[in-house]
Motif scaffolding. Structure first.
Motif: not given
Length: 116
Positions: A24-40
């Motif tokens: 109820h106080a902290n805005l969280r922003t998280e990255p997630a991926t299902n396939n890291v090969t998208d990032y080479s």
């Protein structure tokens, strides 16, 4: 007042950024991926390059979000809504009480397309 916590997801290829309120106080922003090969890069979770790429993605995401907020919200529109309106017939219309929980939940419901 116990309202559900909305989750905002922005997708790109097999990855996404997830944003939500925690405790109820902290805005969280998280990255997630299902396939890291998208990032080479390699698949190893210990790979420091993966963390650097995802940190850069979140930084860009938050920068764009800040630009949007500055463009639309910080121009004074919300402040104008709190001020009373006096039409030509001199009947004063009070401003909105944005700081009250009941008003805030009504705005949230409208923003998400719900009916009060």
């Amino acid at each position: 007042m116990d309202l559900p916590n909305p989750v905002v997801r922005s997708h790109y290829k097999n990855g996404f950024a997830k944003q939500y309120v925690r405790d109820h106080a902290n805005l969280r922003t998280e990255p997630a991926t299902n396939n890291v090969t998208d990032y080479s890069i390699g698949k190893a979770i210990e790979n420091p390059e993966l963390r650097q790429k995802q940190a850069a993605i979140i930084d860009r995401y938050l920068d764009v979000q800040q630009d949007i907020l500055e463009t639309f919200i910080d121009r004074g529109q919300l402040l104008k809504l709190t001020q009373p309106t006096i039409p030509p017939n001199d009947k004063r219309i009070p401003g909105l009480r944005l700081h009250q929980p009941r008003s805030a939940s009504g705005f949230a419901a409208r923003a998400y397309g719900l009916r009060p």
